[in-house]
Design a protein around this motif. Structure first.
Motif, PDB file in Angstrom:
ATOM      1  N   GLY A  59       7.873  19.707  35.413  1.00  0.00           N
ATOM      2  CA  GLY A  59       6.610  20.602  34.989  1.00  0.00           C
ATOM      3  C   GLY A  59       6.690  22.037  34.870  1.00  0.00           C
ATOM      4  N   TRP A  60       5.716  22.679  34.422  1.00  0.00           N
ATOM      5  CA  TRP A  60       5.721  24.231  34.401  1.00  0.00           C
ATOM      6  C   TRP A  60       4.368  24.635  34.736  1.00  0.00           C
ATOM      7  CZ3 TRP A  60       6.401  21.218  29.976  1.00  0.00           C
ATOM      8  CH2 TRP A  60       5.331  21.118  28.959  1.00  0.00           C
ATOM      9  N   HIS A  99       5.850  27.417  36.624  1.00  0.00           N
ATOM     10  CA  HIS A  99       6.774  28.659  35.822  1.00  0.00           C
ATOM     11  C   HIS A  99       6.131  29.969  36.008  1.00  0.00           C
ATOM     12  CE1 HIS A  99       9.078  30.046  32.297  1.00  0.00           C
ATOM     13  NE2 HIS A  99       9.846  29.063  32.358  1.00  0.00           N
ATOM     14  N   PRO A 100       7.219  30.788  35.835  1.00  0.00           N
ATOM     15  CA  PRO A 100       6.724  32.169  36.023  1.00  0.00           C
ATOM     16  C   PRO A 100       5.812  32.741  34.803  1.00  0.00           C
ATOM     17  CG  PRO A 100       9.072  32.022  35.399  1.00  0.00           C
ATOM     18  CD  PRO A 100       8.777  30.919  35.883  1.00  0.00           C
ATOM     19  N   GLY A 158       9.572  22.531  40.708  1.00  0.00           N
ATOM     20  CA  GLY A 158       9.780  23.600  39.640  1.00  0.00           C
ATOM     21  C   GLY A 158       9.653  22.936  38.213  1.00  0.00           C
ATOM     22  N   GLU A 159       9.655  23.623  37.195  1.00  0.00           N
ATOM     23  CA  GLU A 159      10.590  24.736  37.312  1.00  0.00           C
ATOM     24  C   GLU A 159       9.840  25.925  37.729  1.00  0.00           C
ATOM     25  OE1 GLU A 159      11.358  24.870  32.687  1.00  0.00           O
ATOM     26  OE2 GLU A 159      11.796  26.584  33.502  1.00  0.00           O
ATOM     27  N   THR A 160      10.210  26.911  38.490  1.00  0.00           N
ATOM     28  CA  THR A 160       9.690  28.326  38.904  1.00  0.00           C
ATOM     29  C   THR A 160      10.756  29.310  38.619  1.00  0.00           C
ATOM     30  OG1 THR A 160       8.489  29.329  40.579  1.00  0.00           O
ATOM     31  CG2 THR A 160      10.327  27.872  41.332  1.00  0.00           C
ATOM     32  N   LEU A 175      15.205  26.788  39.405  1.00  0.00           N
ATOM     33  CA  LEU A 175      14.790  28.130  38.946  1.00  0.00           C
ATOM     34  C   LEU A 175      15.258  28.731  37.708  1.00  0.00           C
ATOM     35  CD1 LEU A 175      16.264  29.319  42.433  1.00  0.00           C
ATOM     36  CD2 LEU A 175      13.723  29.108  41.930  1.00  0.00           C
ATOM     37  N   HIS A 176      14.383  29.103  36.964  1.00  0.00           N
ATOM     38  CA  HIS A 176      14.323  29.756  35.771  1.00  0.00           C
ATOM     39  C   HIS A 176      14.351  31.230  36.185  1.00  0.00           C
ATOM     40  CE1 HIS A 176      12.946  30.815  31.596  1.00  0.00           C
ATOM     41  NE2 HIS A 176      12.400  31.938  32.391  1.00  0.00           N
TER      42      HIS A 176
END
Ligand SMILES: [Zn+2]
Length: 284
Positions: free
Chosen positions: A55-56, A81-82, A109-111, A145-146
């Protein structure tokens, strides 16, 4: 989908296709709304044995859970996500905290950090990263991690390294999704125990260091992914990348590792199972 000259993609697939994983594909994205299940099953028929749907944000994490409930051989990750960091408050994050303990969820994540597009202000990205990393650590599940810096810079990579190092022994296990960055950053992440996951991004101009990184990383510390529907590798439709195209990046990685796609594939599945153990998969 037919690929000229590729017997693996024909209806009469060989009895033993190359084994593969797709460690990161967004079958929970709008572009797969009508046929995500069919796309996953098509990938499995050509050898993609493991498939992780991250997921984001809250809604996409919930869609990942819904999808993997329909297809028990898929795994989900939940997180923020960021890009969405500024949009998810404590109340919304409570849903992520709740879902993180589920058996279907094998990672957080993704984070990460994105200093290229900066869709959320950097202070918000850092708060978001810290709470996703803390959740990964508390659940014992890896963080996905992105990490993207602005073109020609490495500020996001350096900030990410600083965040992980500041956690010391409390840091979770790490998967660097869609690896991008200089060689010394990759080495630093490998020293911290991270697994590096390569996507179709490696074929883009400006990403040349990825070939060197893919050659030096230990074979049991690498994964491959599509990041579908994004980052189509050469040959895949640019309109919508799909998990079966992970074979292009898999063949590229086998070359960098000086091995065969068959040998690499078996190791990729073993690495995936070591990193993302799931009570939903029968013990091997
Ligand atoms: Zn992604």
């Amino acid at each position: 989908m037919t690929v000229l000259g590729s017997p693996e993609s024909s209806a009469a697939a060989p009895a033993t296709p190359v084994r593969l994983v797709d460690s990161h594909c967004h079958l929970n994205a709008d572009r797969f709304e009508t046929d995500g299940v069919l796309v996953a099953e098509a990938a499995r028929r050509v050898g993609v044995e493991r498939l992780l749907v991250p997921g984001w944000n809250v809604a996409s994490s919930e869609r990942a859970l819904t999808l993997v409930d329909r297809l028990p051989w898929l795994d989900a990750a939940v997180g923020v996500h960021p890009h969405d960091a500024a949009k998810v408050d404590d109340a919304a994050f409570a849903a992520i905290l709740d879902w993180a303990a589920r058996d279907q969820v094998v990672a957080i994540g993704e984070t990460g950090l994105d200093y290229d597009r900066v869709f959320s202000p950097i202070p918000d990205q850092l708060v978001n990263l810290r709470r996703n990393l803390a959740l990964a650590a508390s659940t014992g599940k890896p963080a996905i991690l992105h990490c993207r810096s602005a073109t020609g810079r490495r500020d996001a990579q350096d900030a990410l390294l600083a965040e992980v190092r500041s956690m010391g022994a409390d840091a979770p296990r790490l998967v660097i999704h869609s690896f991008s960055g200089p060689v010394d950053y990759a080495v630093a992440m490998l020293d911290l125990g991270a697994v590096l996951s390569f996507s179709g991004l490696v074929f883009r101009r400006g990403e040349e260091s990825s070939a060197e990184v893919a050659a030096l990383a230990p074979i049991d510390r690498v994964l491959v992914e599509t990041d579908s529907p994004f980052l189509a590798p050469p040959g895949a439709p640019r309109s919508r990348n799909e998990p079966e195209w992970v074979r292009v990046t898999g063949a590229w990685l086998a070359d960098r590792q000086r091995t065969t796609s068959t040998a690499l594939g078996a190791t990729l599945v073993a690495t995936y199972d070591r990193l993302f153990p799931s009570p939903r998969r029968a013990p091997r």
